[in-house]
Design a protein around this motif. Structure first.
Motif, short mmCIF file in Angstrom:
data_model
loop_
_atom_site.label_atom_id
_atom_site.label_comp_id
_atom_site.label_asym_id
_atom_site.label_seq_id
_atom_site.Cartn_x
_atom_site.Cartn_y
_atom_site.Cartn_z
N GLY A 84 61.07 130.08 24.00
CA GLY A 84 60.16 130.60 24.33
C GLY A 84 59.36 130.46 25.65
N LEU A 85 58.72 131.49 26.21
CA LEU A 85 58.40 131.39 27.68
C LEU A 85 56.87 131.80 27.66
N ILE A 86 55.93 131.01 28.37
CA ILE A 86 54.78 131.89 28.61
C ILE A 86 54.59 131.47 30.40
N LEU A 87 54.43 132.51 30.95
CA LEU A 87 54.54 132.61 32.43
C LEU A 87 53.28 133.09 33.28
N ILE A 88 52.51 132.23 33.82
CA ILE A 88 51.39 132.46 34.13
C ILE A 88 51.34 132.77 35.88
N PRO A 146 61.25 135.43 23.40
CA PRO A 146 60.07 135.89 23.50
C PRO A 146 59.20 135.40 24.73
N THR A 147 58.68 136.26 25.53
CA THR A 147 58.04 135.68 26.82
C THR A 147 56.66 136.56 26.75
N LEU A 148 55.55 135.71 27.11
CA LEU A 148 54.45 136.09 27.22
C LEU A 148 54.12 135.84 28.90
N VAL A 149 53.76 136.92 29.43
CA VAL A 149 53.41 137.03 30.93
C VAL A 149 52.06 137.27 31.14
N LEU A 150 51.39 136.33 31.79
CA LEU A 150 49.72 136.29 31.84
C LEU A 150 49.41 136.37 33.44
N CYS A 151 48.44 136.96 33.70
CA CYS A 151 47.92 137.06 35.30
C CYS A 151 46.21 137.00 34.99
N GLY A 152 45.51 136.31 35.68
CA GLY A 152 44.22 136.43 36.07
C GLY A 152 43.96 137.88 36.40
N GLU A 153 42.72 138.48 35.76
CA GLU A 153 42.38 139.83 36.39
C GLU A 153 41.95 139.70 37.71
N ARG A 154 41.38 138.64 38.45
CA ARG A 154 40.88 138.53 39.55
C ARG A 154 42.08 138.15 40.38
N ASP A 155 43.34 137.76 39.97
CA ASP A 155 44.47 137.35 40.82
C ASP A 155 45.15 138.71 41.43
N LYS A 156 44.51 139.30 42.18
CA LYS A 156 45.08 140.69 42.73
C LYS A 156 46.43 140.41 43.47
N ALA A 157 46.64 139.20 43.99
CA ALA A 157 47.91 139.00 44.77
C ALA A 157 48.80 139.03 43.64
N LEU A 169 62.01 141.77 32.08
CA LEU A 169 62.66 140.86 30.96
C LEU A 169 62.60 141.67 29.75
N PRO A 170 63.83 141.40 28.86
CA PRO A 170 64.31 142.20 27.82
C PRO A 170 63.19 141.96 26.58
N ASN A 171 62.28 140.83 26.48
CA ASN A 171 61.72 140.51 25.24
C ASN A 171 60.19 140.03 25.64
N ALA A 172 59.56 140.70 26.65
CA ALA A 172 58.13 140.15 27.25
C ALA A 172 57.20 141.24 27.17
N GLN A 173 55.83 140.75 27.18
CA GLN A 173 54.85 141.39 26.89
C GLN A 173 53.81 141.03 28.03
N PHE A 174 53.09 141.72 28.73
CA PHE A 174 52.06 141.13 29.88
C PHE A 174 50.59 141.36 29.19
N GLU A 175 49.77 140.38 29.76
CA GLU A 175 48.61 140.46 29.51
C GLU A 175 47.64 140.12 30.77
N SER A 176 46.68 140.64 30.98
CA SER A 176 45.51 140.43 31.82
C SER A 176 44.52 139.44 31.38
N VAL A 177 44.24 138.33 31.92
CA VAL A 177 43.33 137.35 31.46
C VAL A 177 41.72 137.69 32.17
N PRO A 178 40.91 138.06 31.09
CA PRO A 178 39.49 138.51 31.39
C PRO A 178 38.70 137.33 32.37
N GLY A 179 38.17 137.94 33.49
CA GLY A 179 37.43 136.97 34.20
C GLY A 179 38.09 135.91 35.04
N ALA A 180 39.48 135.61 34.70
CA ALA A 180 40.07 134.64 35.51
C ALA A 180 40.81 135.03 36.94
#
Length: 208
Positions: A84-88, A146-157, A169-180
């Motif tokens: 499993g992977l969690i990529l931020i 299974p992979t979870l891709v995260l990025c802070g909502e203020r990390d515009k870059a 990625l074949p088996n990934a989902q993206f989520e924006s992190v509130p306020g981060a």
């Protein structure tokens, strides 16, 4: 399953303290891997591979920025080892223009500004410069865990590249992190610990 948390450039294992305690995870000191060695990404990656391969258990890798890049490459080259992977804030390819701009800024910063990163100014610039040509686009299909891709909502870059990574990625989902911002593990440590816990439970047996 063994969990490994990989910090970003300029961070230390302490940046993961909340999650390491909650999940009993290993948090290698990436700067220490380059002590006395040529300060390049390739040197760092080879040192991380040697560390990861010490475990016979399947690996859950969670990394921020530089740590996420290391996790991404390891999963592409050793898919049988990673469960499993969690990529931020981890791009699938390096933004050369941004790196060039950053290096111009680094050039005029005082040496003391780099003290907290674990590197001297010269080594910090050498490491970031060695990452310019990184591009994992052709390897992403190898990563089927299974992979979870995260990025802070203020990390515009990094928002655009993180969304692209999740779509590629074949088996990934993206989520924006509130306020981060960029440092999600610092800005939203409690949120991240809760989200990681829920994601692990959702994946269940597929991670073992």
């Amino acid at each position: 399953m063994r969990t490994i948390l990989l910090h970003g450039l300029g961070q230390t294992p302490e940046s993961w303290r909340l999650l390491s305690e909650k999940f009993g995870a290993a948090c290698p000191d990436l700067a220490a891997y380059l002590a006395g060695c040529e300060p390049t990404y390739d040197t760092l990656y080879r040192a991380f591979c040697a560390f990861a391969c010490q475990s016979e258990e399947p690996l859950l890798l969670c990394g921020l920025s530089l740590g996420g890049i290391l996790a991404l490459q390891y999963a592409a080259e050793h898919p049988e080892r990673v469960t499993g992977l969690i990529l931020i804030a981890a791009p699938d390819r390096m933004p050369k223009g941004l790196l060039t701009l950053q290096d111009i800024i680094f050039r005029f910063m005082p040496e003391k500004a780099f003290a907290a990163t674990g590197f001297c100014k010269r080594d910090f610039r050498s490491l970031t410069s060695s990452m310019r040509k990184l591009d994992f686009g052709g390897q992403l299909q190898k990563i089927t865990c299974p992979t979870l891709v995260l990025c802070g909502e203020r990390d515009k870059a990094n928002q655009k590249s993180c969304r692209r990574l999740a779509e590629s990625l074949p088996n990934a989902q993206f989520e924006s992190v509130p306020g981060a911002g960029h440092e999600v593990n610092v800005d939203a440590g409690d949120w991240l610990a809760d989200r990681m816990d829920r994601w692990l439970k959702q994946q269940g047996e597929s991670l073992h």
